[in-house]
Design an enzyme around this catalytic site. Structure first.
Site, PDB file in Angstrom:
ATOM      1  N   LYS A 172       0.916  -1.056   0.061  1.00 13.07           N
ATOM      2  CA  LYS A 172      -0.025   0.124  -0.012  1.00 13.07           C
ATOM      3  C   LYS A 172       0.991   1.086   0.229  1.00 13.07           C
ATOM      4  O   LYS A 172       1.467   1.448   1.040  1.00 13.07           O
ATOM      5  CB  LYS A 172      -0.940  -0.055   1.250  1.00 13.07           C
ATOM      6  CG  LYS A 172      -1.854   1.140   1.159  1.00 13.07           C
ATOM      7  CD  LYS A 172      -2.408   1.849   2.493  1.00 13.07           C
ATOM      8  CE  LYS A 172      -1.462   2.867   2.857  1.00 13.07           C
ATOM      9  NZ  LYS A 172      -1.360   4.178   1.880  1.00 13.07           N
ATOM     10  N   CYS A 284      14.115  11.102   6.197  1.00 15.06           N
ATOM     11  CA  CYS A 284      14.117  10.744   7.478  1.00 15.06           C
ATOM     12  C   CYS A 284      15.472  10.839   7.994  1.00 15.06           C
ATOM     13  O   CYS A 284      15.628  11.086   9.476  1.00 15.06           O
ATOM     14  CB  CYS A 284      13.723   9.185   7.554  1.00 15.06           C
ATOM     15  SG  CYS A 284      14.422   8.254   6.512  1.00 15.06           S
ATOM     16  N   GLU A 370      11.096  16.485  14.830  1.00 19.29           N
ATOM     17  CA  GLU A 370      11.192  16.336  13.325  1.00 19.29           C
ATOM     18  C   GLU A 370      10.629  17.180  12.402  1.00 19.29           C
ATOM     19  O   GLU A 370       9.323  17.294  12.856  1.00 19.29           O
ATOM     20  CB  GLU A 370      11.007  15.157  13.071  1.00 19.29           C
ATOM     21  CG  GLU A 370      11.204  14.558  11.580  1.00 19.29           C
ATOM     22  CD  GLU A 370      10.841  13.132  11.146  1.00 19.29           C
ATOM     23  OE1 GLU A 370       9.624  12.942  11.136  1.00 19.29           O
ATOM     24  OE2 GLU A 370      11.656  12.574  10.440  1.00 19.29           O
TER      25      GLU A 370
HETATM   26  P1  NAD Z   1       2.453   8.675   7.649  1.00 16.20           P
HETATM   27  O1  NAD Z   1       2.895   8.118   8.890  1.00 16.20           O
HETATM   28  O2  NAD Z   1       1.219   9.784   7.804  1.00 16.20           O
HETATM   29  O3  NAD Z   1       2.234   7.666   6.391  1.00 16.20           O
HETATM   30  C1  NAD Z   1       2.898   6.392   6.008  1.00 16.20           C
HETATM   31  C2  NAD Z   1       2.142   5.580   5.595  1.00 16.20           C
HETATM   32  O4  NAD Z   1       1.315   5.022   6.499  1.00 16.20           O
HETATM   33  C3  NAD Z   1       1.082   6.011   4.330  1.00 16.20           C
HETATM   34  O5  NAD Z   1       0.911   5.064   3.116  1.00 16.20           O
HETATM   35  C4  NAD Z   1      -0.156   6.232   5.039  1.00 16.20           C
HETATM   36  O6  NAD Z   1      -1.125   6.181   4.090  1.00 16.20           O
HETATM   37  C5  NAD Z   1      -0.358   4.958   6.062  1.00 16.20           C
HETATM   38  N1  NAD Z   1      -0.835   5.299   7.334  1.00 16.20           N
HETATM   39  C6  NAD Z   1      -1.267   6.288   7.679  1.00 16.20           C
HETATM   40  N2  NAD Z   1      -2.266   6.264   8.696  1.00 16.20           N
HETATM   41  C7  NAD Z   1      -2.275   4.619   8.778  1.00 16.20           C
HETATM   42  C8  NAD Z   1      -2.724   3.663   9.691  1.00 16.20           C
HETATM   43  N3  NAD Z   1      -3.594   4.160  10.931  1.00 16.20           N
HETATM   44  N4  NAD Z   1      -2.927   2.572   9.603  1.00 16.20           N
HETATM   45  C9  NAD Z   1      -1.958   1.929   8.474  1.00 16.20           C
HETATM   46  N5  NAD Z   1      -1.228   2.685   7.704  1.00 16.20           N
HETATM   47  C10 NAD Z   1      -1.468   4.050   7.815  1.00 16.20           C
HETATM   48  O7  NAD Z   1       3.896   9.542   7.392  1.00 16.20           O
HETATM   49  P2  NAD Z   1       4.189  10.171   5.816  1.00 16.20           P
HETATM   50  O8  NAD Z   1       3.591  11.522   6.202  1.00 16.20           O
HETATM   51  O9  NAD Z   1       3.842   9.687   4.601  1.00 16.20           O
HETATM   52  O10 NAD Z   1       5.831  10.417   5.784  1.00 16.20           O
HETATM   53  C11 NAD Z   1       6.471  11.161   6.855  1.00 16.20           C
HETATM   54  C12 NAD Z   1       7.092  10.420   7.880  1.00 16.20           C
HETATM   55  O11 NAD Z   1       7.809   9.411   7.640  1.00 16.20           O
HETATM   56  C13 NAD Z   1       8.205  11.461   8.609  1.00 16.20           C
HETATM   57  O12 NAD Z   1       7.954  11.312   9.900  1.00 16.20           O
HETATM   58  C14 NAD Z   1       9.504  10.508   8.319  1.00 16.20           C
HETATM   59  O13 NAD Z   1      10.428  10.702   9.392  1.00 16.20           O
HETATM   60  C15 NAD Z   1       9.103   9.232   8.222  1.00 16.20           C
HETATM   61  N6  NAD Z   1      10.030   8.409   7.332  1.00 16.20           N
HETATM   62  C16 NAD Z   1      10.802   7.532   7.875  1.00 16.20           C
HETATM   63  C17 NAD Z   1      11.801   6.986   7.193  1.00 16.20           C
HETATM   64  C18 NAD Z   1      12.736   6.070   7.864  1.00 16.20           C
HETATM   65  O14 NAD Z   1      13.475   5.097   7.288  1.00 16.20           O
HETATM   66  N7  NAD Z   1      12.951   5.899   9.071  1.00 16.20           N
HETATM   67  C19 NAD Z   1      11.752   7.209   5.983  1.00 16.20           C
HETATM   68  C20 NAD Z   1      11.096   8.091   5.433  1.00 16.20           C
HETATM   69  C21 NAD Z   1      10.038   8.774   6.045  1.00 16.20           C
END
Ligand code: NAD
Length: 463
Positions: A172, A284, A370
């Site tokens: 997804k 990230c 962050e």
């Molecule tokens: P997000 O957590 O909002 O969403 C990430 C994914 O999770 C999306 O596909 C979203 O649709 C899904 N999602 C959202 N709510 C959900 C739920 N309740 N149940 C299951 N899935 C759900 O994050 P974002 O805004 O897309 O990305 C930014 C964040 O990602 C930042 O905090 C960043 O630090 C983090 N990030 C971490 C890494 C790493 O490797 N550690 C890499 C890139 C981004």
């Protein structure tokens, strides 16, 4: 690519299946225009994808490792042939300027695929302890849930090691950047993967993401995204006691030790600014804190301001992903000691001026949270021990950098930084090294041998 792109069907069980939930529009963050319309999965289609992945597991997990590695090499070659298409899609839905879209967003995941194919062929799936044979077996169906910041890379680092290990996958992608994932499904199809081994269901986190996380047909959830959602996923996965890999937020520090020459100091500041602002600050592992010896601060401020001025819209600086993300980042731009210069921004697109704050209070919101935007905080240390203490003053523990002229002691200093990765003196990304976080940056490791190990069960057979 100027026309509206349409993706009316999901990729399930080796077939294109119309999505019956309401379609979702995709916005180009550089133009603020709708650039695509994609199908969304209803619970019925999600279930179909899970059943397909479950059925395909028996034969894919029994496929010889060399054949799985060959399939990944074919996938690599198909993506490499279509590299420009992927770069254009990423530019379109994520806003990355074209050269960056190719170099960062496409070439890096290509190297991860090549390295994973090599890693799985060398992986020790069997070993001996006394009278026991230890067998490492794929865990089953992996649900991959990915964010928007690196639309291809974040998928590849989850899906490719899982497939190499013998797991099957339901993906997804982020709702803001699904177009790249549809193109990837076409690449899987062209590479000849058996039906059901890779499945794509687009949709929201609340609907599709939660259904996948809760499903008894999923054996492991691999999630990258925010720490808040990661916590929620861990709690939901606990209901069925499935394993999780969580790659979450970060607040990585670039630590300059007091022994560095002026020359290394200049490199350290330049590289830190470039890393912090890479992808509009939306990575990230962004080095968003720069910790320097107090007596070098005036020099560091000048160097950082000069490096920040090199980030111009359309070349090295892209927009942020959305209006909401820009608002969030702007909430951090409060009065303080700003040493960078204002920038003229385009009228359209979610751009933010790259900003350098100096003399930042280590316990302030700027230094602790962050931001996920182009904002660097400079802090000063009174000693090298103090610098390490400041680096560790965070709930996160994802990446980091260390700068020293005493290369013999660099590993020792790096060991004191409580993060999953540390780059010494600007060392490059290693596409086979384990990637993941300490503390609230996550659980588990991705990429290479450790990414494969993360989705394996361990069995002991006594003889
Ligand atoms: P997000 O957590 O909002 O969403 C990430 C994914 O999770 C999306 O596909 C979203 O649709 C899904 N999602 C959202 N709510 C959900 C739920 N309740 N149940 C299951 N899935 C759900 O994050 P974002 O805004 O897309 O990305 C930014 C964040 O990602 C930042 O905090 C960043 O630090 C983090 N990030 C971490 C890494 C790493 O490797 N550690 C890499 C890139 C981004």
């Amino acid at each position: 690519m100027t026309d509206l792109l349409r993706e009316p069907a999901l990729y399930i069980d080796g077939d294109w299946v119309p999505g019956t939930a309401e379609d979702c529009e995709v916005e180009n963050p550089a133009t603020e225009q709708t650039t695509g319309v994609v199908a969304q999965a209803s619970p019925h289609e999600v279930e179909g994808a899970l059943e397909a992945a479950h059925r395909a597991f028996a034969s894919w997990s029994a496929t010889p490792v060399a054949e799985r590695a060959d399939a990944l090499r074919r996938l690599h070659d198909v993506i490499a042939e279509r590299a420009e298409t992927f770069a254009e899609l990423i530019n379109r839905e994520q806003g990355s300027p074209p050269p960056l879209a190719r170099k960062l967003h496409v070439d890096v995941p290509l190297s991860v695929i090549a390295q994973t194919a090599a890693a799985v062929e060398e992986f020790a799936f069997r070993s001996r302890i006394g009278n026991s044979v230890i067998i490492r077996e794929p865990v089953g169906v992996v649900a991959a849930i990915t964010p928007w910041n690196l639309p291809l890379h974040q998928i590849i680092v989850k899906v490719v090691p899982a497939l190499a290990a013998g797991c099957t996958v339901v993906l997804k992608p982020a709702a803001l950047t699904p177009l790249t994932a549809f193109e990837l499904a076409r690449a899987f199809d062209a590479a000849g993967f058996p039906a059901g081994v890779f499945n794509l269901v687009a949709g929201s986190g609340r609907d599709v993401g939660e259904q996948l996380t809760k499903s008894p047909l999923v054996d492991h959830v691999s999630f990258t995204g925010s720490t808040a959602v990661g916590r929620r996923i861990a709690a939901m996965a606990a209901e069925t006691l499935k394993g999780v890999t969580l790659e979450l937020g970060g607040k990585s520090a670039s630590v300059v030790l007091s022994d560095v020459s002026d020359e290394r100091l200049a490199t350290a500041v330049k590289v830190t600014v470039a890393n912090c602002y890479l992808n509009g600050g939306q990575t990230c592992t962004a080095l968003s804190r720069l910790i320097v010896p107090a007596n070098r601060l005036p020099q560091v401020e000048q160097l950082a301001a000069a490096a920040a001025a090199k980030f111009q819209p359309g070349t090295r600086l892209g927009p942020l992903i959305s209006a909401g993300q820009r608002k969030e980042v702007e909430s951090f731009l409060t009065p303080g000691k700003v040493v960078s210069s204002p920038l003229e921004l385009p009228d359209r697109g979610y751009y933010v001026t790259p900003t350098v704050y100096s003399d930042v209070d280590p316990d302030s919101r700027l230094a602790q949270e962050e931001i996920f935007g182009p904002v660097l905080s400079i802090m000063t240390a009174e000693s090298d021990d103090h610098a390490i203490e400041l680096a560790n003053n965070s709930i996160y523990g994802l990446g980091g950098a260390l700068w020293t002229d005493d290369t013999d002691r660099a590993t020792e200093w790096s060991a004191r930084i409580r993060t999953g990765q540390v780059d010494v003196n600007g060392a490059p990304f290693n596409p086979r090294a384990p990637f993941g976080g300490y503390k609230q940056s996550g659980i588990g490791r991705e990429i290479g041998d450790y990414g494969i190990a993360d989705v394996l069960e361990i069995k002991a057979v006594q003889l």
